[in-house]
Motif scaffolding. Sequence first.
Motif, PDB file in Angstrom:
ATOM      1  N   VAL A  89       6.825   2.588  12.408  1.00  0.00           N
ATOM      2  CA  VAL A  89       5.803   2.488  13.177  1.00  0.00           C
ATOM      3  C   VAL A  89       4.820   1.533  13.612  1.00  0.00           C
ATOM      4  O   VAL A  89       3.880   2.145  14.286  1.00  0.00           O
ATOM      5  N   GLY A  90       4.939   0.079  12.311  1.00  0.00           N
ATOM      6  CA  GLY A  90       4.759  -0.804  12.869  1.00  0.00           C
ATOM      7  C   GLY A  90       2.933  -0.734  12.230  1.00  0.00           C
ATOM      8  O   GLY A  90       2.398  -1.592  12.717  1.00  0.00           O
ATOM      9  N   ALA A  91       2.927   0.194  11.126  1.00  0.00           N
ATOM     10  CA  ALA A  91       2.008   0.542  10.839  1.00  0.00           C
ATOM     11  C   ALA A  91       2.039  -0.950  10.428  1.00  0.00           C
ATOM     12  O   ALA A  91       2.306  -1.507   9.677  1.00  0.00           O
ATOM     13  N   ARG A  92       0.595  -1.885   9.606  1.00  0.00           N
ATOM     14  CA  ARG A  92       0.078  -3.078   9.288  1.00  0.00           C
ATOM     15  C   ARG A  92      -0.708  -2.437   7.737  1.00  0.00           C
ATOM     16  O   ARG A  92      -2.393  -2.087   8.209  1.00  0.00           O
ATOM     17  N   PHE A  93      -0.543  -2.998   6.828  1.00  0.00           N
ATOM     18  CA  PHE A  93      -1.437  -2.481   5.648  1.00  0.00           C
ATOM     19  C   PHE A  93      -1.535  -4.593   5.258  1.00  0.00           C
ATOM     20  O   PHE A  93      -0.917  -5.080   4.881  1.00  0.00           O
ATOM     21  N   ASP A  94      -2.907  -4.878   4.281  1.00  0.00           N
ATOM     22  CA  ASP A  94      -2.930  -5.824   3.804  1.00  0.00           C
ATOM     23  C   ASP A  94      -2.674  -6.151   2.452  1.00  0.00           C
ATOM     24  O   ASP A  94      -1.829  -5.236   2.222  1.00  0.00           O
ATOM     25  N   ARG A  95      -2.205  -7.388   2.282  1.00  0.00           N
ATOM     26  CA  ARG A  95      -0.947  -7.898   1.080  1.00  0.00           C
ATOM     27  C   ARG A  95      -1.908  -7.122   0.051  1.00  0.00           C
ATOM     28  O   ARG A  95      -2.948  -7.179   0.137  1.00  0.00           O
ATOM     29  N   GLY A  96      -1.371  -5.793  -1.195  1.00  0.00           N
ATOM     30  CA  GLY A  96      -2.133  -4.997  -1.788  1.00  0.00           C
ATOM     31  C   GLY A  96      -1.867  -3.827  -2.171  1.00  0.00           C
ATOM     32  O   GLY A  96      -2.140  -2.835  -3.109  1.00  0.00           O
ATOM     33  N   TRP A  97      -1.246  -3.920  -0.608  1.00  0.00           N
ATOM     34  CA  TRP A  97      -1.436  -2.445  -0.470  1.00  0.00           C
ATOM     35  C   TRP A  97      -0.643  -1.809  -0.913  1.00  0.00           C
ATOM     36  O   TRP A  97       0.717  -2.066  -1.113  1.00  0.00           O
ATOM     37  N   LYS A  98      -0.406  -0.360  -0.874  1.00  0.00           N
ATOM     38  CA  LYS A  98       0.649   0.304  -1.924  1.00  0.00           C
ATOM     39  C   LYS A  98       0.613   1.953  -2.030  1.00  0.00           C
ATOM     40  O   LYS A  98      -0.822   2.645  -1.921  1.00  0.00           O
ATOM     41  N   VAL A  99       1.138   2.356  -1.883  1.00  0.00           N
ATOM     42  CA  VAL A  99       1.166   4.128  -2.245  1.00  0.00           C
ATOM     43  C   VAL A  99       1.654   4.350  -4.101  1.00  0.00           C
ATOM     44  O   VAL A  99       2.370   4.109  -3.990  1.00  0.00           O
ATOM     45  N   ARG A 100       0.869   5.534  -3.847  1.00  0.00           N
ATOM     46  CA  ARG A 100       0.537   5.708  -5.823  1.00  0.00           C
ATOM     47  C   ARG A 100       1.352   7.522  -4.786  1.00  0.00           C
ATOM     48  O   ARG A 100       0.342   8.070  -5.129  1.00  0.00           O
ATOM     49  N   ILE A 101       1.854   8.016  -5.821  1.00  0.00           N
ATOM     50  CA  ILE A 101       2.685   9.532  -6.029  1.00  0.00           C
ATOM     51  C   ILE A 101       2.037  10.035  -6.974  1.00  0.00           C
ATOM     52  O   ILE A 101       2.907   9.514  -8.601  1.00  0.00           O
ATOM     53  N   TYR A 102       1.642  11.213  -7.630  1.00  0.00           N
ATOM     54  CA  TYR A 102       0.906  11.793  -9.047  1.00  0.00           C
ATOM     55  C   TYR A 102       1.906  12.768  -8.788  1.00  0.00           C
ATOM     56  O   TYR A 102       2.823  12.956  -7.694  1.00  0.00           O
ATOM     57  N   SER A 103       2.440  13.225 -10.289  1.00  0.00           N
ATOM     58  CA  SER A 103       2.884  14.601  -9.432  1.00  0.00           C
ATOM     59  C   SER A 103       1.207  15.675 -10.436  1.00  0.00           C
ATOM     60  O   SER A 103       0.541  15.372 -10.573  1.00  0.00           O
ATOM     61  N   PRO A 104       0.822  17.192 -10.030  1.00  0.00           N
ATOM     62  CA  PRO A 104       0.385  17.606 -11.225  1.00  0.00           C
ATOM     63  C   PRO A 104       0.514  17.477 -12.144  1.00  0.00           C
ATOM     64  O   PRO A 104      -0.229  18.431 -13.075  1.00  0.00           O
ATOM     65  N   TYR A 105       1.531  17.631 -12.837  1.00  0.00           N
ATOM     66  CA  TYR A 105       1.837  18.316 -14.215  1.00  0.00           C
ATOM     67  C   TYR A 105       1.871  16.737 -14.957  1.00  0.00           C
ATOM     68  O   TYR A 105       1.335  16.294 -15.896  1.00  0.00           O
ATOM     69  N   SER A 106       1.269  14.926 -14.157  1.00  0.00           N
ATOM     70  CA  SER A 106       1.398  13.495 -14.844  1.00  0.00           C
ATOM     71  C   SER A 106       0.437  13.734 -15.350  1.00  0.00           C
ATOM     72  O   SER A 106       0.514  12.086 -15.675  1.00  0.00           O
ATOM     73  N   ASN A 107      -0.819  14.203 -15.725  1.00  0.00           N
ATOM     74  CA  ASN A 107      -1.626  13.441 -16.472  1.00  0.00           C
ATOM     75  C   ASN A 107      -2.172  12.408 -16.116  1.00  0.00           C
ATOM     76  O   ASN A 107      -2.636  11.402 -16.542  1.00  0.00           O
ATOM     77  N   GLY A 108      -2.282  12.181 -14.635  1.00  0.00           N
ATOM     78  CA  GLY A 108      -3.016  11.253 -13.570  1.00  0.00           C
ATOM     79  C   GLY A 108      -1.909  10.180 -14.638  1.00  0.00           C
ATOM     80  O   GLY A 108      -2.769   9.348 -13.238  1.00  0.00           O
ATOM     81  N   ASN A 109      -1.085   9.820 -14.079  1.00  0.00           N
ATOM     82  CA  ASN A 109      -0.635   9.219 -14.623  1.00  0.00           C
ATOM     83  C   ASN A 109       0.885   9.033 -12.922  1.00  0.00           C
ATOM     84  O   ASN A 109       1.416  10.086 -12.476  1.00  0.00           O
ATOM     85  N   THR A 110       1.026   7.900 -12.293  1.00  0.00           N
ATOM     86  CA  THR A 110       1.879   7.980 -11.315  1.00  0.00           C
ATOM     87  C   THR A 110       3.305   8.280 -11.319  1.00  0.00           C
ATOM     88  O   THR A 110       4.105   8.013 -12.612  1.00  0.00           O
ATOM     89  N   ILE A 111       4.083   8.393 -10.743  1.00  0.00           N
ATOM     90  CA  ILE A 111       5.632   9.116 -10.949  1.00  0.00           C
ATOM     91  C   ILE A 111       5.790   7.791 -10.155  1.00  0.00           C
ATOM     92  O   ILE A 111       7.429   7.888 -10.473  1.00  0.00           O
ATOM     93  N   ALA A 112       5.488   8.162  -9.099  1.00  0.00           N
ATOM     94  CA  ALA A 112       6.137   6.779  -8.091  1.00  0.00           C
ATOM     95  C   ALA A 112       5.449   5.762  -7.574  1.00  0.00           C
ATOM     96  O   ALA A 112       4.661   6.353  -7.501  1.00  0.00           O
ATOM     97  N   GLN A 113       5.530   4.252  -6.981  1.00  0.00           N
ATOM     98  CA  GLN A 113       3.970   3.549  -6.658  1.00  0.00           C
ATOM     99  C   GLN A 113       5.369   2.203  -5.476  1.00  0.00           C
ATOM    100  O   GLN A 113       6.590   1.989  -6.361  1.00  0.00           O
ATOM    101  N   CYS A 114       4.773   2.325  -4.450  1.00  0.00           N
ATOM    102  CA  CYS A 114       5.402   1.810  -4.222  1.00  0.00           C
ATOM    103  C   CYS A 114       4.288   0.376  -2.633  1.00  0.00           C
ATOM    104  O   CYS A 114       3.285   1.592  -2.208  1.00  0.00           O
ATOM    105  N   SER A 115       5.471  -0.927  -2.615  1.00  0.00           N
ATOM    106  CA  SER A 115       3.660  -2.107  -1.924  1.00  0.00           C
ATOM    107  C   SER A 115       4.153  -1.629  -0.303  1.00  0.00           C
ATOM    108  O   SER A 115       5.835  -0.890  -0.124  1.00  0.00           O
ATOM    109  N   PHE A 116       3.896  -2.403   0.370  1.00  0.00           N
ATOM    110  CA  PHE A 116       4.040  -1.490   1.385  1.00  0.00           C
ATOM    111  C   PHE A 116       4.129  -3.517   2.110  1.00  0.00           C
ATOM    112  O   PHE A 116       3.496  -4.195   0.928  1.00  0.00           O
TER     113      PHE A 116
END
Length: 108
Positions: free
Chosen positions: A81-108
């Motif tokens: 869709v052409g969304a632009r993000f500065d270098r270093g931006w990422k999506v971090r996915i957590y589970s309600p059961y992961s005690n604050g730890n990511t279960i997945a992470q991806c950079s834009f």
Amino acid sequence: MKCKNTIAVLAATMIIGVSQVSYADTVDNAYKFCSALDATGLLSKPCNVSGRNQSIDVTMDASSSEARKMCSGIVAQASQVGARFDRGWKVRIYSPYSNGNTIAQCSF
């Protein structure tokens, strides 16, 4: 969780909301992206944008493998869709059961 259906819903929502603009609008795009993710109704709690951590933080009831697929799909949709993000931006996915730890992470 049906990742393909979720990504399709996200894509439809994002096409309307995320702007194709310069890197200066990264934070604005991140908030629009969060709104699109919230609109799917699949998150365990509202999406969060952290400018300090350069991240879009998502909490969802998913396994690590489902979260990795979702993460990749989210980043791919942003690109489509052409969304632009500065270098270093990422999506971090957590589970309600992961005690604050990511279960997945991806950079834009």
